[in-house]
Motif scaffolding. Structure first.
Motif, PDB file in Angstrom:
ATOM      1  N   ASP A   4     -15.262  -5.245  -6.156  1.00  0.00           N
ATOM      2  CA  ASP A   4     -15.320  -6.780  -6.316  1.00  0.00           C
ATOM      3  C   ASP A   4     -14.947  -6.828  -8.141  1.00  0.00           C
ATOM      4  OD1 ASP A   4     -16.237  -7.824  -3.524  1.00  0.00           O
ATOM      5  OD2 ASP A   4     -18.155  -7.557  -4.980  1.00  0.00           O
ATOM      6  N   ALA A   5     -15.266  -5.602  -8.566  1.00  0.00           N
ATOM      7  CA  ALA A   5     -14.840  -5.338 -10.141  1.00  0.00           C
ATOM      8  C   ALA A   5     -13.450  -5.120  -9.158  1.00  0.00           C
ATOM      9  CB  ALA A   5     -15.961  -4.343 -10.462  1.00  0.00           C
ATOM     10  N   VAL A   6     -12.572  -4.219  -8.974  1.00  0.00           N
ATOM     11  CA  VAL A   6     -11.542  -3.434  -8.713  1.00  0.00           C
ATOM     12  C   VAL A   6     -10.789  -4.737  -8.861  1.00  0.00           C
ATOM     13  CG1 VAL A   6      -9.924  -2.488  -8.407  1.00  0.00           C
ATOM     14  CG2 VAL A   6     -12.394  -1.434  -8.541  1.00  0.00           C
ATOM     15  N   ALA A   7     -10.953  -5.820  -7.430  1.00  0.00           N
ATOM     16  CA  ALA A   7      -9.748  -6.687  -7.374  1.00  0.00           C
ATOM     17  C   ALA A   7     -10.069  -7.594  -8.764  1.00  0.00           C
ATOM     18  CB  ALA A   7     -10.548  -7.546  -6.379  1.00  0.00           C
ATOM     19  N   LEU A   8     -11.432  -7.911  -9.600  1.00  0.00           N
ATOM     20  CA  LEU A   8     -10.396  -8.822 -10.476  1.00  0.00           C
ATOM     21  C   LEU A   8     -10.083  -8.533 -11.649  1.00  0.00           C
ATOM     22  CD1 LEU A   8     -15.006 -10.155 -10.698  1.00  0.00           C
ATOM     23  CD2 LEU A   8     -12.827 -11.583  -9.576  1.00  0.00           C
ATOM     24  N   PHE A   9     -10.401  -7.005 -11.434  1.00  0.00           N
ATOM     25  CA  PHE A   9      -9.612  -6.279 -12.889  1.00  0.00           C
ATOM     26  C   PHE A   9      -7.919  -6.482 -12.929  1.00  0.00           C
ATOM     27  CE2 PHE A   9      -8.940  -4.785 -17.002  1.00  0.00           C
ATOM     28  CZ  PHE A   9      -8.631  -3.799 -16.825  1.00  0.00           C
ATOM     29  N   LEU A  10      -7.970  -5.456 -11.019  1.00  0.00           N
ATOM     30  CA  LEU A  10      -6.719  -5.692 -10.569  1.00  0.00           C
ATOM     31  C   LEU A  10      -5.572  -6.976 -10.958  1.00  0.00           C
ATOM     32  CD1 LEU A  10      -6.016  -3.165  -7.641  1.00  0.00           C
ATOM     33  CD2 LEU A  10      -5.514  -3.299 -10.163  1.00  0.00           C
TER      34      LEU A  10
ATOM     35  N   ARG B 238       5.138  -4.084 -15.690  1.00  0.00           N
ATOM     36  CA  ARG B 238       5.901  -2.944 -15.387  1.00  0.00           C
ATOM     37  C   ARG B 238       4.893  -1.910 -14.589  1.00  0.00           C
ATOM     38  NH1 ARG B 238       9.472  -0.464 -20.465  1.00  0.00           N
ATOM     39  NH2 ARG B 238      10.190   0.009 -18.552  1.00  0.00           N
ATOM     40  N   VAL B 239       3.581  -2.589 -14.606  1.00  0.00           N
ATOM     41  CA  VAL B 239       3.083  -1.558 -13.463  1.00  0.00           C
ATOM     42  C   VAL B 239       2.449  -2.063 -13.012  1.00  0.00           C
ATOM     43  CG1 VAL B 239       0.313  -1.256 -13.524  1.00  0.00           C
ATOM     44  CG2 VAL B 239       1.239  -1.480 -16.471  1.00  0.00           C
ATOM     45  N   ARG B 240       2.911  -0.682 -11.356  1.00  0.00           N
ATOM     46  CA  ARG B 240       2.730  -0.791 -10.053  1.00  0.00           C
ATOM     47  C   ARG B 240       0.936   0.182 -10.214  1.00  0.00           C
ATOM     48  NH1 ARG B 240       6.827  -2.234  -6.655  1.00  0.00           N
ATOM     49  NH2 ARG B 240       8.302  -2.739  -8.478  1.00  0.00           N
ATOM     50  N   VAL B 241       0.097  -0.273  -9.160  1.00  0.00           N
ATOM     51  CA  VAL B 241      -1.342   0.260  -8.213  1.00  0.00           C
ATOM     52  C   VAL B 241      -1.173   0.182  -7.499  1.00  0.00           C
ATOM     53  CG1 VAL B 241      -3.735  -0.259  -8.659  1.00  0.00           C
ATOM     54  CG2 VAL B 241      -2.549  -0.866 -10.583  1.00  0.00           C
ATOM     55  N   LEU B 242      -1.658   1.790  -7.057  1.00  0.00           N
ATOM     56  CA  LEU B 242      -1.878   2.617  -5.800  1.00  0.00           C
ATOM     57  C   LEU B 242      -3.217   3.054  -5.530  1.00  0.00           C
ATOM     58  CD1 LEU B 242      -0.462   3.303  -2.760  1.00  0.00           C
ATOM     59  CD2 LEU B 242      -0.125   5.715  -4.077  1.00  0.00           C
ATOM     60  N   ALA B 243      -4.103   2.267  -4.486  1.00  0.00           N
ATOM     61  CA  ALA B 243      -5.385   2.545  -4.264  1.00  0.00           C
ATOM     62  C   ALA B 243      -6.276   3.156  -3.092  1.00  0.00           C
ATOM     63  CB  ALA B 243      -5.806   0.969  -4.836  1.00  0.00           C
ATOM     64  N   THR B 244      -6.940   3.726  -3.285  1.00  0.00           N
ATOM     65  CA  THR B 244      -7.925   4.433  -1.545  1.00  0.00           C
ATOM     66  C   THR B 244      -9.246   3.802  -2.312  1.00  0.00           C
ATOM     67  OG1 THR B 244      -8.740   5.786  -2.778  1.00  0.00           O
ATOM     68  CG2 THR B 244      -6.567   6.365  -2.072  1.00  0.00           C
ATOM     69  N   SER B 245      -9.549   3.466  -0.609  1.00  0.00           N
ATOM     70  CA  SER B 245     -10.690   2.694  -0.813  1.00  0.00           C
ATOM     71  C   SER B 245     -11.180   2.743   1.155  1.00  0.00           C
ATOM     72  CB  SER B 245     -10.861   1.127  -1.196  1.00  0.00           C
ATOM     73  OG  SER B 245     -11.650   0.663  -0.976  1.00  0.00           O
ATOM     74  N   GLN B 246     -11.863   2.529   0.986  1.00  0.00           N
ATOM     75  CA  GLN B 246     -12.901   2.136   2.452  1.00  0.00           C
ATOM     76  C   GLN B 246     -12.094   0.674   3.196  1.00  0.00           C
ATOM     77  OE1 GLN B 246     -16.094   4.536   3.242  1.00  0.00           O
ATOM     78  NE2 GLN B 246     -16.079   6.265   1.844  1.00  0.00           N
ATOM     79  N   ALA B 247     -11.923  -0.150   2.569  1.00  0.00           N
ATOM     80  CA  ALA B 247     -12.199  -1.389   2.935  1.00  0.00           C
ATOM     81  C   ALA B 247     -11.277  -2.127   2.023  1.00  0.00           C
ATOM     82  CB  ALA B 247     -13.586  -1.982   2.559  1.00  0.00           C
ATOM     83  N   ARG B 248     -10.953  -2.967   2.429  1.00  0.00           N
ATOM     84  CA  ARG B 248     -10.057  -3.347   2.048  1.00  0.00           C
ATOM     85  C   ARG B 248     -10.477  -4.633   0.816  1.00  0.00           C
ATOM     86  NH1 ARG B 248      -6.610  -8.319   5.424  1.00  0.00           N
ATOM     87  NH2 ARG B 248      -5.369  -8.387   3.277  1.00  0.00           N
ATOM     88  N   LEU B 249      -9.254  -4.648  -0.481  1.00  0.00           N
ATOM     89  CA  LEU B 249      -9.745  -5.124  -1.938  1.00  0.00           C
ATOM     90  C   LEU B 249      -9.512  -6.636  -1.797  1.00  0.00           C
ATOM     91  CD1 LEU B 249      -7.429  -3.465  -4.516  1.00  0.00           C
ATOM     92  CD2 LEU B 249      -9.974  -3.146  -3.754  1.00  0.00           C
TER      93      LEU B 249
END
Length: 943
Positions: free
Chosen positions: A192-198, A207-218
């Protein structure tokens, strides 16, 4: 380094400058470069200034771009270096690389152990060349508190907190213009914190892109999900290739016919990369037959249970199997060390496990051999770390046996020992703190919710607050002090922690927080029966509302502050410290001495001075240097209100002498806050009386203060003003680069107090004839906002100095047309002596009939000021055509450290002296000899 050597040879760049340039290309700040290369910040600033000249580029951004162009392609990326080779996944790498090229945020999703992290790291390395500002890896495993997500990202980027901003805002500001790829690893526990921050990040940083790993979707609308599949099992599968490669790495070879049996094992393990690696690690002791039997164990496919069971079902099967193959003593050790969230040493494991150190070291080695622990070597020793899934597995085992609370309690005691040791550690303590900080935070988070651990949780929160303050993590320090205040078992301790939190908030220029925390401290002190302490806190809150009003988002109402003073007066009657605090508050709140330029109409100067002097007298009786410093600040402001520039400087000097003592109170947050404020006041008041060496000395102390290492715009602002007035152009160019870099990283805040610095540097660039740089700094100045002081105070001064330099005396006279008495609120403070002296000179050079009158008035006001006095004497000599007396002022300027005015005097003298003066000006204003050239100075023709 070979590339750097070539650069040094071809471009005249020294090896050290090449190192600085390389770090600029990675977007390190000057403070960070200084720390990495073991240099002072000023030395780094000098190197940056030199690089600007040698590479003939206009600004720091161009330097960074040049560094990227010249960077060797084999330079390592700031990504974790895998200890083993990456096997297979060609199709997945291509698909994921294509997705991140099209979409700004891609989540690689899959169960624990499927190989998400390794896949993403491989893709990030392959696409790194697409991102001019690099690829940055953020490991979220240690982030046990969602509120510290920004701290983790800031740590990965090497950023610190900016005044008036939390770390999240500082990160967004730093990345606003960067072209970078951020890799967020292991998001599942803070999804939840990652989703809000992203959402904030991608909106603010186009110009920033994000590649994330997670066991569940954001579960955010802009997310593109890539489901990471298990390793392929068909044909010459990646799963078989991984098993074979890991077995061969351990010194065992497999024949081709055995590959079918390996394929069957991999199929039983569902193609899970972690499971296959663990199985291959057992090949030496079990062989393929033994492994085949082990994976057929009934525990392999546990179902049901918690949500975590579902997420880790396949990995749990392998972990259960691997766990069953361990000796009981090793099982127990694995369980107990699973409470560590960061890499740990063997001695730490022994303490937390409560076992013999030698036996624990042997056990850790066996666990590492079974791939249940990772091993890394560093200058501080060997460290071990469990993968997150294994760590969770171990803590669940402890919980099932009812031993988790005891293990966490031992971990808490270990954390307390580390925190206490760090508090008295010598050099190198910062690296030690960084190594254990995540464990301290995790332990504190657990202990804070355990009633029986409340006392230790309070102690740990207090220690972490102290350590993070010294580590310059000011936002976290304030948070930990406030947390300690909640955990304290008595109101007196609560009040003490709230006062410390208020001091940290002051260092962060968070006036609203400082005010709130002192009021909360007062309430806690009253609950404890400490009426005098409550009085001090209430009076201090009222004082803060006026003394640091510019740091508030919303200043408290005047009647509220007055009420606090009245309540404090009633509570503190008869107590020495309380009466001193009340007197200080009265000097500020009732006389409004701190906000003198906006004071009430009936605020008589004698009354203001009397209240301030009484505050100083009462503070002196307490023996508290912080109380005395604050009272002296009130007296400094009162002298400013009275228009006594010399008294301002003398009082500010007394304050610095006091704050230079070795009293331990000066090392607290409140003490650091007082020192920083005192140095700024000393720099300003020294400028006011023409003490340029003193202003430069205080300015450099501010610029080099470690608490301001990441806020160069705040740290260097008065140094820039002093360098500009002295004519120290080379030093100004270096400090100006630091100012701009830090200001932009902070989000280009509109802070009016930075106006004099921007105006001073813009003036110097105008004198140099560098119109591009002048326009850049003029834009900065405009961004800082308009004010009456800009119009009538420092703004008028610097504008007139420009005009006089270019021979436009009539314009300068018009710019300074207002009489000092008409605008005294804006020129009395620092600028009065400079204002009247330059104003008189403009009248002389313009041939005004008012010249003699203005000279007489200026001579009276500036008596005792070496620089302003010499300006008046020079103007008088010009008017009287006394050539010998005129030339004598050049020596006075030199002695006062004002090289620009000394050279200008020679130009004004004309004749044979003019050429020498013009050469001196050229040497000052164009120290790098960039070839830009300076326009001939027209001042001689104006005489």
């Amino acid at each position: 380094m070979r590339q750097n050597a070539v650069m040094a040879k071809d471009g005249g760049i020294s090896p050290r400058e090449a190192e600085v340039l390389a770090l600029l290309g990675s977007h390190f700040s000057n403070a960070e470069i200084a720390a990495r290369l073991f240099l002072s910040v000023r030395t780094v600033e000098s190197h940056v200034s030199s690089l600007l000249r040698k590479l003939d580029v206009p600004d720091r951004r161009a330097l960074a771009q040049r560094a990227v162009v010249d960077r060797p392609r084999q330079e390592p990326l700031p990504l974790p270096a895998p200890l083993t080779s990456f096997v297979g996944r060609a199709q997945e790498r291509a698909e994921l690389a294509e997705l991140i090229a099209v979409h700004r945020q891609v989540s690689a999703v899959g169960p624990g152990g499927v190989g998400k992290t390794r896949l993403v790291l491989a893709v990030a390395a392959e696409v790194a060349d697409r991102y001019a500002d690099g690829v940055w890896f953020v490991d979220l495993i240690p982030v046990t508190d969602p509120g510290l997500l920004a701290t983790a990202l800031a740590g990965a980027l090497g950023l610190g907190e900016q005044p008036g901003r939390d770390l999240g805002e500082s990160v967004l500001a730093a990345l606003a213009e960067r072209q970078a790829l951020l890799v967020f690893d292991n998001c599942e526990h803070v999804v939840d914190a990652v989703a809000l921050f992203l959402e904030r990040l991608l909106a603010a940083c186009p110009r920033v892109r994000v590649l994330a790993t997670s066991q569940a979707r954001l579960m955010v609308p802009f997310e593109r999900v890539y489901q990471v599949p298990p390793l392929s099992l068909a044909g010459e599968s990646d799963a078989v290739a991984l098993f074979v490669e890991r077995a061969q790495a351990a010194g065992w070879s497999l024949e081709s016919p055995q590959h079918d049996q390996v394929a069957a094992i991999c199929a039983r393990l569902d193609g899970m990369a972690l499971a296959i690696e663990l199985a291959a690690a057992r090949f030496a002791t079990l062989g393929l037959d033994g492994i085949t039997a082990a994976v057929s164990h009934p525990l392999r496919m546990l179902t049901g249970g918690s949500r975590a069971d579902k997420r880790h079902r396949s990995v749990r099967a392998v972990l259960d199997w691997s766990h069953a193959l361990l000796e009981p003593v090793d099982q127990e050790l694995l369980h107990r060390v699973s409470v560590f969230v960061a890499p740990f040493t063997a001695s730490a494991a022994a303490e937390v496990a409560g076992a013999d150190a030698g036996l624990v070291a042997d056990g850790l080695a066996r666990l590492a051999e079974q791939s249940l622990l990772g091993v890394s070597a560093s200058p501080t020793g060997t460290r071990y770390r469990a993968l997150e899934t294994i760590r969770q597995y171990g803590t669940e085992r402890l919980d099932q046996r009812g031993e988790l609370a005891d293990a966490r309690a031992r971990h808490l005691r270990w954390c307390l020992t580390q925190a206490v040791d760090l508090a008295v550690a010598g050099p190198g303590w910062r690296a030690r703190f960084d190594a254990v900080a995540d464990d301290l935070r995790a332990s504190l988070r657990w202990a804070a919710d355990e009633p029986e651990q409340r006392a230790d949780a309070y102690r740990l929160a207090r220690h972490v607050a102290e350590l993070t303050f010294t580590r310059h993590l000011l936002g976290e320090s304030q948070q930990r002090y406030e947390q300690a205040s909640v955990l304290a078992d008595d109101p007196a301790a609560t009040a003490a922690m709230l006062r410390q939190a208020a001091g940290v908030a002051g260092c962060r220029t968070r006036g609203d927080d400082t005010y709130r925390l002192y009021r909360a401290a007062a309430a806690a002190a009253r609950r404890s029966g400490d009426r005098a302490g409550a009085a001090v806190d209430l009076a201090t809150a009222a004082t803060v509302a006026y003394r640091f009003s510019s740091t508030f988002a919303q200043t408290p109402p005047e009647e509220e502050a007055i009420a606090l003073v009245g309540e404090a007066r009633e509570l503190g009657s008869g107590d020495r410290a309380a009466e001193a605090a009340v007197a200080l508050a009265e000097a500020g709140v009732l006389s409004d001495a701190f906000g003198a330029v906006q004071g009430p109409a009936d605020n008589a100067v004698p009354q203001t001075l009397a209240r301030a002097e009484r505050a100083v007298e009462l503070a002196g009786r307490t023996g508290d240097p912080l109380a005395q410093s604050a009272a002296l600040d009130a007296l400094t402001a009162a002298h400013a209100w009275a228009g006594d520039t010399f008294a301002c400087a003398a009082t500010a000097g007394r304050r610095i002498t006091l704050l230079s003592s070795t009293d331990n109170r000066l090392e607290t947050p409140g003490g650091i806050h007082e020192l920083i404020d005192g140095l700024g006041m000393a720099a300003q008041t020294s400028l006011g009386v023409g003490n340029l060496p003193g202003a430069l000395r205080s300015g450099r102390q501010l610029a080099d203060h470690p608490a301001l290492a990441e806020v160069g715009h705040r740290a260097t602002s008065w140094l820039l003003v002093a360098d500009a007035l002295a004519g120290n152009v080379e030093e100004l160019l270096g400090a100006g680069t630091r100012f701009l870099d830090a200001w932009r990283r902070a989000g280009s805040p509109a802070i009016a107090a930075l106006g004099p610095a921007a105006a001073a540097v813009a003036m110097i660039h105008d004198l140099r004839g560098d119109q591009d740089a002048e326009r850049e700094w003029q834009a900065v100045w405009d961004r800082l906002g308009d004010s009456a002081e800009r119009t009538y105070g420092y703004g008028a001064l610097f504008d007139a100095m420009r005009m006089l330099h270019h021979g436009r005396a009539e314009e300068a006279m018009e710019r300074m047309a207002p009489e000092p008495g008409e605008v005294w609120k804006w020129v009395t403070w620092i600028w009065l002596h400079w204002y009247v002296a330059i104003r008189a000179e403009a009248a002389v050079l313009a041939g005004s009939p008012l010249a003699r009158e203005r000279l007489a008035d200026a001579r009276t006001l500036t008596a005792g000021n070496p620089v302003a006095g010499a300006l008046v004497e020079r103007a008088q000599s010009l008017l009287d055509q006394d050539h010998e007396r005129l030339l004598a002022t050049a020596d006075v300027f030199e002695a006062a450290g004002c090289r620009y005015q000394a050279a200008r005097t020679l130009v004004l003298a004309g004749g044979e002296h003019a050429a020498r003066g013009a050469a001196a000006l050229a040497a000052l204003l164009d120290p790098g000899e960039t070839g830009r050239g300076l326009p001939p100075s027209p001042v001689a023709s104006a005489v």
